[in-house]
Design a protein around this motif. Structure first.
Motif, PDB file in Angstrom:
ATOM      1  N   VAL A  11      11.095  -8.411  -6.397  1.00  0.00           N
ATOM      2  CA  VAL A  11      10.743  -7.050  -5.984  1.00  0.00           C
ATOM      3  C   VAL A  11      12.029  -6.305  -5.651  1.00  0.00           C
ATOM      4  CG1 VAL A  11       9.622  -5.639  -4.213  1.00  0.00           C
ATOM      5  CG2 VAL A  11       8.465  -7.674  -5.095  1.00  0.00           C
ATOM      6  N   LEU A  27       4.707  -4.068  -2.381  1.00  0.00           N
ATOM      7  CA  LEU A  27       4.959  -4.890  -3.558  1.00  0.00           C
ATOM      8  C   LEU A  27       5.286  -6.333  -3.182  1.00  0.00           C
ATOM      9  CD1 LEU A  27       6.934  -2.517  -5.936  1.00  0.00           C
ATOM     10  CD2 LEU A  27       4.557  -3.246  -6.073  1.00  0.00           C
ATOM     11  N   LEU A  99       9.289  -6.281 -10.129  1.00  0.00           N
ATOM     12  CA  LEU A  99       8.461  -5.144  -9.753  1.00  0.00           C
ATOM     13  C   LEU A  99       9.278  -4.084  -9.008  1.00  0.00           C
ATOM     14  CD1 LEU A  99       5.387  -7.121  -8.343  1.00  0.00           C
ATOM     15  CD2 LEU A  99       5.776  -6.357 -10.703  1.00  0.00           C
ATOM     16  N   LEU A 128      -2.255  -5.798 -11.048  1.00  0.00           N
ATOM     17  CA  LEU A 128      -1.323  -6.827 -11.507  1.00  0.00           C
ATOM     18  C   LEU A 128      -1.983  -8.194 -11.433  1.00  0.00           C
ATOM     19  CD1 LEU A 128       1.895  -5.702  -9.575  1.00  0.00           C
ATOM     20  CD2 LEU A 128       1.544  -5.517 -12.044  1.00  0.00           C
ATOM     21  N   ALA A 139      -0.197  -6.393 -16.639  1.00  0.00           N
ATOM     22  CA  ALA A 139      -0.027  -5.128 -15.936  1.00  0.00           C
ATOM     23  C   ALA A 139      -1.009  -4.107 -16.500  1.00  0.00           C
ATOM     24  CB  ALA A 139       1.413  -4.629 -16.090  1.00  0.00           C
TER      25      ALA A 139
END
Length: 343
Positions: A11, A27, A99, A128, A139
Protein backbone atom coordinates in the motif's frame (compact mmCIF):
# COMPACT_ATOMS: atom_id res chain seq x y z
CA UNK A 1 8.61 -11.77 -16.70
CA UNK A 2 8.96 -14.45 -14.02
CA UNK A 3 5.77 -13.95 -12.02
CA UNK A 4 7.00 -16.30 -9.28
CA UNK A 5 9.57 -13.69 -8.24
CA UNK A 6 6.83 -11.30 -7.14
CA UNK A 7 5.23 -11.67 -3.72
CA UNK A 8 3.38 -9.59 -1.17
CA UNK A 9 0.73 -6.90 -1.03
CA UNK A 10 1.80 -3.25 -0.81
CA UNK A 11 0.00 0.00 0.00
CA UNK A 12 1.34 3.43 -0.91
CA UNK A 13 1.13 5.40 2.34
CA UNK A 14 0.27 8.89 1.20
CA UNK A 15 1.00 11.49 3.85
CA UNK A 16 0.04 15.13 4.14
CA UNK A 17 0.77 17.74 6.81
CA UNK A 18 2.51 15.18 9.01
CA UNK A 19 -0.24 12.53 8.93
CA UNK A 20 -1.11 9.49 6.84
CA UNK A 21 -4.19 10.35 4.78
CA UNK A 22 -7.32 8.33 5.70
CA UNK A 23 -7.60 6.49 2.38
CA UNK A 24 -4.19 4.90 2.95
CA UNK A 25 -5.35 3.57 6.33
CA UNK A 26 -8.47 2.24 4.61
CA UNK A 27 -6.29 0.48 2.04
CA UNK A 28 -4.25 -1.14 4.79
CA UNK A 29 -7.51 -2.78 5.90
CA UNK A 30 -8.26 -3.99 2.38
CA UNK A 31 -4.64 -4.99 1.86
CA UNK A 32 -4.64 -6.97 5.09
CA UNK A 33 -7.57 -9.07 3.84
CA UNK A 34 -5.85 -9.72 0.50
CA UNK A 35 -2.52 -10.58 2.14
CA UNK A 36 -4.13 -12.97 4.61
CA UNK A 37 -6.09 -14.71 1.86
CA UNK A 38 -2.92 -15.05 -0.18
CA UNK A 39 -0.73 -15.96 2.83
CA UNK A 40 1.81 -13.19 2.19
CA UNK A 41 3.03 -10.10 4.11
CA UNK A 42 1.39 -6.69 3.89
CA UNK A 43 3.81 -3.81 3.40
CA UNK A 44 3.47 -0.06 3.31
CA UNK A 45 5.64 2.31 1.29
CA UNK A 46 6.13 5.68 2.98
CA UNK A 47 7.87 8.59 1.22
CA UNK A 48 8.48 12.11 2.55
CA UNK A 49 10.60 14.28 4.79
CA UNK A 50 10.68 13.49 8.53
CA UNK A 51 7.99 10.86 8.07
CA UNK A 52 9.63 7.86 9.76
CA UNK A 53 7.49 8.26 12.94
CA UNK A 54 4.39 7.57 10.81
CA UNK A 55 5.61 4.08 9.96
CA UNK A 56 4.57 2.70 13.34
CA UNK A 57 1.03 3.96 12.79
CA UNK A 58 0.85 1.94 9.57
CA UNK A 59 1.86 -1.15 11.53
CA UNK A 60 -0.89 -0.47 14.07
CA UNK A 61 -3.36 -0.39 11.16
CA UNK A 62 -2.30 -3.76 9.77
CA UNK A 63 1.06 -3.54 7.98
CA UNK A 64 3.71 -6.19 8.68
CA UNK A 65 6.54 -3.99 7.45
CA UNK A 66 7.02 -0.47 6.14
CA UNK A 67 9.62 0.72 3.64
CA UNK A 68 10.57 4.34 4.35
CA UNK A 69 12.21 6.91 2.09
CA UNK A 70 12.82 9.83 4.45
CA UNK A 71 14.79 12.70 2.90
CA UNK A 72 14.36 16.46 2.29
CA UNK A 73 14.16 15.83 -1.47
CA UNK A 74 10.74 14.25 -0.80
CA UNK A 75 9.38 17.14 1.29
CA UNK A 76 6.88 18.16 -1.38
CA UNK A 77 5.20 15.74 -3.76
CA UNK A 78 6.67 15.73 -7.26
CA UNK A 79 5.89 12.99 -9.75
CA UNK A 80 9.51 12.54 -10.77
CA UNK A 81 11.06 12.19 -7.31
CA UNK A 82 8.35 9.97 -5.83
CA UNK A 83 8.20 7.80 -8.94
CA UNK A 84 11.93 7.12 -8.74
CA UNK A 85 11.60 6.03 -5.11
CA UNK A 86 8.63 3.75 -5.84
CA UNK A 87 10.30 2.15 -8.84
CA UNK A 88 13.53 1.66 -6.89
CA UNK A 89 11.64 -0.14 -4.13
CA UNK A 90 9.52 -2.21 -6.52
CA UNK A 91 12.54 -3.40 -8.47
CA UNK A 92 14.33 -4.31 -5.27
CA UNK A 93 11.54 -6.18 -3.44
CA UNK A 94 9.08 -7.12 -6.23
CA UNK A 95 5.52 -6.84 -4.84
CA UNK A 96 2.75 -8.76 -6.60
CA UNK A 97 -0.02 -6.30 -5.68
CA UNK A 98 0.30 -2.55 -5.12
CA UNK A 99 -2.62 -0.35 -4.01
CA UNK A 100 -2.89 3.46 -4.09
CA UNK A 101 -5.57 5.87 -2.93
CA UNK A 102 -7.45 7.47 -5.82
CA UNK A 103 -6.43 10.96 -4.70
CA UNK A 104 -4.81 13.53 -6.97
CA UNK A 105 -1.41 12.34 -5.71
CA UNK A 106 -2.22 8.63 -5.82
CA UNK A 107 -3.65 8.72 -9.34
CA UNK A 108 -0.76 10.77 -10.67
CA UNK A 109 1.89 8.56 -9.06
CA UNK A 110 0.24 5.22 -9.89
CA UNK A 111 -0.12 6.05 -13.58
CA UNK A 112 3.50 7.19 -13.82
CA UNK A 113 4.79 4.07 -12.06
CA UNK A 114 2.62 1.73 -14.15
CA UNK A 115 3.93 3.31 -17.34
CA UNK A 116 7.58 2.98 -16.32
CA UNK A 117 7.19 -0.59 -15.05
CA UNK A 118 5.06 -1.56 -18.08
CA UNK A 119 2.34 -3.09 -15.93
CA UNK A 120 -1.43 -2.77 -15.61
CA UNK A 121 -3.38 -0.30 -13.51
CA UNK A 122 -7.09 -0.41 -12.67
CA UNK A 123 -8.41 3.04 -11.80
CA UNK A 124 -11.18 3.89 -9.32
CA UNK A 125 -11.64 0.34 -8.08
CA UNK A 126 -14.65 -0.27 -5.84
CA UNK A 127 -14.12 -3.97 -4.98
CA UNK A 128 -10.95 -6.01 -4.49
CA UNK A 129 -10.36 -9.73 -4.22
CA UNK A 130 -7.51 -12.12 -4.94
CA UNK A 131 -7.18 -15.71 -6.09
CA UNK A 132 -5.40 -17.37 -3.15
CA UNK A 133 -3.58 -19.84 -5.40
CA UNK A 134 -2.45 -17.74 -8.35
CA UNK A 135 -2.28 -14.37 -6.61
CA UNK A 136 -4.29 -12.82 -9.45
CA UNK A 137 -5.84 -9.54 -8.28
CA UNK A 138 -9.53 -9.15 -9.11
CA UNK A 139 -10.15 -5.41 -9.30
CA UNK A 140 -13.76 -4.47 -10.02
CA UNK A 141 -15.19 -1.11 -11.07
CA UNK A 142 -18.25 0.24 -12.90
CA UNK A 143 -17.87 0.43 -16.67
CA UNK A 144 -19.83 1.62 -19.71
CA UNK A 145 -21.16 4.70 -17.95
CA UNK A 146 -21.82 2.82 -14.74
CA UNK A 147 -24.22 0.34 -16.34
CA UNK A 148 -22.18 -2.79 -15.56
CA UNK A 149 -19.49 -3.92 -13.14
CA UNK A 150 -16.25 -5.05 -14.79
CA UNK A 151 -13.59 -7.17 -13.09
CA UNK A 152 -10.16 -6.38 -14.50
CA UNK A 153 -7.23 -8.82 -14.40
CA UNK A 154 -3.55 -8.26 -15.06
CA UNK A 155 -2.39 -11.77 -15.95
CA UNK A 156 1.03 -11.27 -17.48
CA UNK A 157 2.62 -8.34 -15.64
CA UNK A 158 3.63 -7.41 -12.10
CA UNK A 159 3.02 -5.66 -9.85
CA UNK A 160 -0.74 -5.65 -10.30
CA UNK A 161 -1.83 -2.13 -9.42
CA UNK A 162 -5.09 -0.38 -8.58
CA UNK A 163 -6.27 2.96 -7.27
CA UNK A 164 -9.16 2.92 -4.81
CA UNK A 165 -11.42 5.80 -3.93
CA UNK A 166 -11.59 7.18 -0.38
CA UNK A 167 -14.41 5.78 1.76
CA UNK A 168 -14.83 2.64 -0.37
CA UNK A 169 -12.82 0.39 1.95
CA UNK A 170 -12.80 0.38 5.74
CA UNK A 171 -9.79 0.85 7.95
CA UNK A 172 -9.14 -1.68 10.69
CA UNK A 173 -9.31 -0.63 14.31
CA UNK A 174 -5.72 0.28 15.26
CA UNK A 175 -3.97 -2.35 17.37
CA UNK A 176 -1.32 -0.59 19.45
CA UNK A 177 0.18 -3.95 20.44
CA UNK A 178 1.08 -4.93 16.87
CA UNK A 179 4.75 -5.05 16.01
CA UNK A 180 6.37 -4.97 12.61
CA UNK A 181 9.52 -4.17 10.70
CA UNK A 182 10.56 -0.72 9.51
CA UNK A 183 13.06 -0.74 6.66
CA UNK A 184 14.84 2.55 5.94
CA UNK A 185 15.76 2.97 2.29
CA UNK A 186 18.36 5.33 0.85
CA UNK A 187 17.18 8.09 -1.43
CA UNK A 188 18.44 7.52 -4.95
CA UNK A 189 17.24 10.97 -5.97
CA UNK A 190 19.29 14.17 -6.09
CA UNK A 191 17.64 17.59 -6.03
CA UNK A 192 19.82 18.97 -8.83
CA UNK A 193 18.70 16.14 -11.13
CA UNK A 194 14.99 16.94 -10.81
CA UNK A 195 13.36 18.95 -13.58
CA UNK A 196 10.66 20.50 -11.40
CA UNK A 197 11.01 22.75 -8.37
CA UNK A 198 8.34 23.65 -5.83
CA UNK A 199 8.56 27.42 -5.41
CA UNK A 200 5.47 28.00 -3.32
CA UNK A 201 2.40 26.16 -2.10
CA UNK A 202 -0.77 28.26 -2.07
CA UNK A 203 -3.64 26.95 0.02
CA UNK A 204 -7.09 27.38 -1.50
CA UNK A 205 -9.07 29.32 1.07
CA UNK A 206 -12.33 28.84 -0.83
CA UNK A 207 -14.95 26.92 1.08
CA UNK A 208 -15.39 23.49 -0.46
CA UNK A 209 -18.11 20.90 -0.17
CA UNK A 210 -16.81 17.88 1.78
CA UNK A 211 -19.39 15.25 0.97
CA UNK A 212 -17.02 12.49 2.05
CA UNK A 213 -16.98 13.90 5.60
CA UNK A 214 -20.71 14.56 5.98
CA UNK A 215 -22.77 12.68 8.59
CA UNK A 216 -26.09 13.43 6.89
CA UNK A 217 -26.60 13.92 3.15
CA UNK A 218 -29.76 14.90 1.29
CA UNK A 219 -29.29 13.99 -2.38
CA UNK A 220 -31.59 14.77 -5.28
CA UNK A 221 -31.93 13.36 -8.76
CA UNK A 222 -33.72 13.92 -12.05
CA UNK A 223 -37.02 13.17 -10.36
CA UNK A 224 -37.00 16.76 -9.06
CA UNK A 225 -37.77 17.84 -12.63
CA UNK A 226 -35.95 21.17 -12.82
CA UNK A 227 -33.43 23.48 -11.19
CA UNK A 228 -36.32 25.17 -9.41
CA UNK A 229 -37.59 21.81 -8.22
CA UNK A 230 -34.13 20.94 -6.93
CA UNK A 231 -34.40 23.84 -4.47
CA UNK A 232 -36.54 21.50 -2.38
CA UNK A 233 -33.37 19.52 -1.65
CA UNK A 234 -31.60 22.67 -0.44
CA UNK A 235 -34.54 23.55 1.83
CA UNK A 236 -34.67 20.10 3.38
CA UNK A 237 -30.89 19.94 3.86
CA UNK A 238 -30.86 23.37 5.52
CA UNK A 239 -33.68 22.34 7.84
CA UNK A 240 -31.88 19.28 9.19
CA UNK A 241 -28.31 20.58 8.93
CA UNK A 242 -27.32 18.18 6.15
CA UNK A 243 -24.99 18.44 3.17
CA UNK A 244 -26.53 18.53 -0.31
CA UNK A 245 -25.68 15.74 -2.74
CA UNK A 246 -26.84 15.00 -6.26
CA UNK A 247 -26.99 12.34 -8.93
CA UNK A 248 -25.08 12.65 -12.20
CA UNK A 249 -28.30 13.48 -14.06
CA UNK A 250 -28.95 16.46 -11.80
CA UNK A 251 -25.40 17.73 -12.24
CA UNK A 252 -25.40 17.27 -16.01
CA UNK A 253 -28.73 19.12 -16.21
CA UNK A 254 -27.01 22.11 -14.63
CA UNK A 255 -29.12 22.13 -11.47
CA UNK A 256 -26.09 21.98 -9.15
CA UNK A 257 -22.29 22.02 -9.32
CA UNK A 258 -20.23 18.85 -9.90
CA UNK A 259 -18.67 19.04 -6.43
CA UNK A 260 -22.03 17.84 -5.06
CA UNK A 261 -22.15 14.72 -7.27
CA UNK A 262 -22.26 11.33 -5.55
CA UNK A 263 -21.27 8.26 -7.54
CA UNK A 264 -18.59 6.67 -9.64
CA UNK A 265 -17.80 9.92 -11.47
CA UNK A 266 -18.34 11.99 -8.34
CA UNK A 267 -17.64 11.39 -4.65
CA UNK A 268 -17.91 8.17 -2.65
CA UNK A 269 -19.67 8.82 0.66
CA UNK A 270 -20.43 6.92 3.87
CA UNK A 271 -22.70 9.17 5.95
CA UNK A 272 -24.71 8.00 8.90
CA UNK A 273 -27.93 8.95 7.04
CA UNK A 274 -28.43 9.31 3.28
CA UNK A 275 -31.67 10.64 1.77
CA UNK A 276 -32.05 9.67 -1.91
CA UNK A 277 -34.87 11.83 -3.28
CA UNK A 278 -35.98 11.48 -6.88
CA UNK A 279 -33.02 9.19 -7.58
CA UNK A 280 -33.73 6.04 -9.59
CA UNK A 281 -30.78 4.00 -8.28
CA UNK A 282 -28.48 3.48 -11.27
CA UNK A 283 -25.35 1.50 -10.43
CA UNK A 284 -23.21 4.56 -11.17
CA UNK A 285 -24.84 6.29 -8.21
CA UNK A 286 -25.16 3.25 -5.97
CA UNK A 287 -21.43 2.55 -5.86
CA UNK A 288 -20.93 6.01 -4.40
CA UNK A 289 -23.39 5.72 -1.49
CA UNK A 290 -24.28 2.07 -0.90
CA UNK A 291 -22.17 1.87 2.28
CA UNK A 292 -24.15 4.62 4.04
CA UNK A 293 -25.33 3.76 7.53
CA UNK A 294 -29.03 4.39 6.86
CA UNK A 295 -30.49 4.96 3.39
CA UNK A 296 -33.93 6.55 3.03
CA UNK A 297 -35.37 6.69 -0.50
CA UNK A 298 -38.27 8.75 -1.81
CA UNK A 299 -39.47 8.06 -5.35
CA UNK A 300 -42.84 7.98 -7.04
CA UNK A 301 -41.86 4.95 -9.14
CA UNK A 302 -42.43 1.81 -7.02
CA UNK A 303 -40.16 -0.14 -9.40
CA UNK A 304 -37.19 2.21 -8.96
CA UNK A 305 -33.97 0.29 -8.34
CA UNK A 306 -33.14 2.47 -5.34
CA UNK A 307 -35.81 0.62 -3.33
CA UNK A 308 -33.71 -2.55 -3.60
CA UNK A 309 -30.81 -0.83 -1.86
CA UNK A 310 -32.40 1.30 0.87
CA UNK A 311 -33.34 0.64 4.47
CA UNK A 312 -36.56 2.66 4.27
CA UNK A 313 -38.47 3.52 1.12
CA UNK A 314 -41.34 5.95 0.57
CA UNK A 315 -43.31 5.64 -2.68
CA UNK A 316 -44.79 9.00 -3.53
CA UNK A 317 -44.31 12.49 -4.90
CA UNK A 318 -41.27 14.20 -3.35
CA UNK A 319 -43.03 17.56 -3.64
CA UNK A 320 -45.75 16.27 -1.31
CA UNK A 321 -43.60 14.20 1.06
CA UNK A 322 -40.53 16.38 1.61
CA UNK A 323 -42.50 19.50 2.70
CA UNK A 324 -44.19 17.31 5.33
CA UNK A 325 -40.76 16.14 6.53
CA UNK A 326 -39.51 19.73 6.66
CA UNK A 327 -42.54 20.73 8.71
CA UNK A 328 -42.09 17.78 11.08
CA UNK A 329 -38.39 18.51 11.64
CA UNK A 330 -39.08 22.20 12.21
CA UNK A 331 -41.67 21.33 14.85
CA UNK A 332 -39.25 18.90 16.47
CA UNK A 333 -36.62 21.62 16.70
CA UNK A 334 -39.09 23.91 18.45
CA UNK A 335 -40.29 21.16 20.80
CA UNK A 336 -43.74 20.96 19.25
CA UNK A 337 -43.62 17.24 18.43
CA UNK A 338 -44.16 14.64 21.15
CA UNK A 339 -42.57 11.19 21.12
CA UNK A 340 -43.88 8.59 23.54
CA UNK A 341 -45.54 11.26 25.66
CA UNK A 342 -42.38 13.37 25.96
CA UNK A 343 -41.40 16.52 24.16
Amino acid sequence: MNLAEYQGVWVFLEQKDGAIVPVSLELLGAGRALADKRGVPLAGLLIGDQVKPLAQQAIHYGADLVYVYDHPVFRDYRTESYMKAVIDCCQKYKPEIFLYGATSTGKDLASAVATDLATGLTADTTMLDVDPESGLLQASRPAFGGNIMATILCKKHRPQMATVRPKVMKALEPDLTRSGTIVEESAQVREEELRTKVLKIVRDAQRTIRLDEADVIVAGGKGLGSKEGFQLIHRFAETIGATVGASRDAVEAGWIDHQHQVGQTGVTVTPKIYFAIGISGAIQHLVGMQNSGLIIAINKDPQAAIFQHCHYGIVGDAFEIVPLLIEAFQKAVHGEVQYGGKV
